[in-house]
Design a protein around this motif. Structure first.
Motif, PDB file in Angstrom:
ATOM      1  N   TYR A 151       0.832  -1.206   0.000  1.00  0.00           N
ATOM      2  CA  TYR A 151       0.000   0.000   0.000  1.00  0.00           C
ATOM      3  C   TYR A 151       0.861   1.248   0.000  1.00  0.00           C
ATOM      4  O   TYR A 151       0.636   2.186  -0.772  1.00  0.00           O
ATOM      5  CB  TYR A 151      -0.951  -0.001   1.206  1.00  0.00           C
ATOM      6  CG  TYR A 151      -1.694   1.293   1.385  1.00  0.00           C
ATOM      7  CD1 TYR A 151      -2.791   1.581   0.574  1.00  0.00           C
ATOM      8  CD2 TYR A 151      -1.306   2.233   2.327  1.00  0.00           C
ATOM      9  CE1 TYR A 151      -3.486   2.767   0.709  1.00  0.00           C
ATOM     10  CE2 TYR A 151      -1.980   3.422   2.470  1.00  0.00           C
ATOM     11  CZ  TYR A 151      -3.067   3.685   1.659  1.00  0.00           C
ATOM     12  OH  TYR A 151      -3.749   4.874   1.802  1.00  0.00           O
ATOM     13  N   ALA A 152       1.889   1.277   0.870  1.00  0.00           N
ATOM     14  CA  ALA A 152       2.743   2.462   0.993  1.00  0.00           C
ATOM     15  C   ALA A 152       3.560   2.705  -0.282  1.00  0.00           C
ATOM     16  O   ALA A 152       3.774   3.859  -0.673  1.00  0.00           O
ATOM     17  CB  ALA A 152       3.671   2.306   2.187  1.00  0.00           C
ATOM     18  N   VAL A 153       4.024   1.647  -0.927  1.00  0.00           N
ATOM     19  CA  VAL A 153       4.891   1.815  -2.083  1.00  0.00           C
ATOM     20  C   VAL A 153       4.086   2.095  -3.358  1.00  0.00           C
ATOM     21  O   VAL A 153       4.399   3.021  -4.109  1.00  0.00           O
ATOM     22  CB  VAL A 153       5.779   0.561  -2.282  1.00  0.00           C
ATOM     23  CG1 VAL A 153       6.510   0.604  -3.614  1.00  0.00           C
ATOM     24  CG2 VAL A 153       6.748   0.444  -1.121  1.00  0.00           C
TER      25      VAL A 153
ATOM     26  N   LEU B 191       0.532   2.571  -3.827  1.00  0.00           N
ATOM     27  CA  LEU B 191      -0.692   3.360  -3.816  1.00  0.00           C
ATOM     28  C   LEU B 191      -0.503   4.738  -3.191  1.00  0.00           C
ATOM     29  O   LEU B 191      -1.466   5.363  -2.786  1.00  0.00           O
ATOM     30  CB  LEU B 191      -1.794   2.589  -3.090  1.00  0.00           C
ATOM     31  CG  LEU B 191      -2.150   1.236  -3.707  1.00  0.00           C
ATOM     32  CD1 LEU B 191      -3.188   0.520  -2.868  1.00  0.00           C
ATOM     33  CD2 LEU B 191      -2.649   1.401  -5.131  1.00  0.00           C
ATOM     34  N   ARG B 192       0.692   5.168  -3.125  1.00  0.00           N
ATOM     35  CA  ARG B 192       0.976   6.486  -2.543  1.00  0.00           C
ATOM     36  C   ARG B 192       0.702   7.571  -3.545  1.00  0.00           C
ATOM     37  O   ARG B 192       0.876   7.624  -4.647  1.00  0.00           O
ATOM     38  CB  ARG B 192       2.419   6.550  -2.083  1.00  0.00           C
ATOM     39  CG  ARG B 192       2.683   7.760  -1.246  1.00  0.00           C
ATOM     40  CD  ARG B 192       4.100   7.849  -0.896  1.00  0.00           C
ATOM     41  NE  ARG B 192       4.330   7.210   0.401  1.00  0.00           N
ATOM     42  CZ  ARG B 192       5.482   7.269   1.022  1.00  0.00           C
ATOM     43  NH1 ARG B 192       6.499   7.868   0.478  1.00  0.00           N
ATOM     44  NH2 ARG B 192       5.633   6.697   2.173  1.00  0.00           N
TER      45      ARG B 192
END
Length: 64
Positions: free
Chosen positions: A59-61, A63-64
């Motif tokens: 998610y952090a990588v 969908l940022r």
């Protein structure tokens, strides 16, 4: 199985089942985390935690 030879895990589960029989309204909202972790065991709990960490990283990588 005799009570003096049962494992602590089985004893806790037996006591939890007895408590649910005495107080059925306590299980209306589901069991929550203790029931989930108790039913999975240590391997299943580790896999669940690992999947949550991997999901957070994805998610952090991406969908940022």
């Amino acid at each position: 199985m005799h009570q003096d030879k049962e494992t602590p895990e089985r004893r806790r589960e037996r006591m939890r089942q007895q408590e649910l029989k005495r107080n059925p309204s306590g299980s209306v909202h589901g069991g929550g985390l203790p029931d989930l972790v108790g039913s999975l065991g240590w391997k299943g709990t580790g896999i669940l935690i690992l999947m949550m960490i991997i999901g957070f990283i994805v998610y952090a990588v991406f969908l940022r």
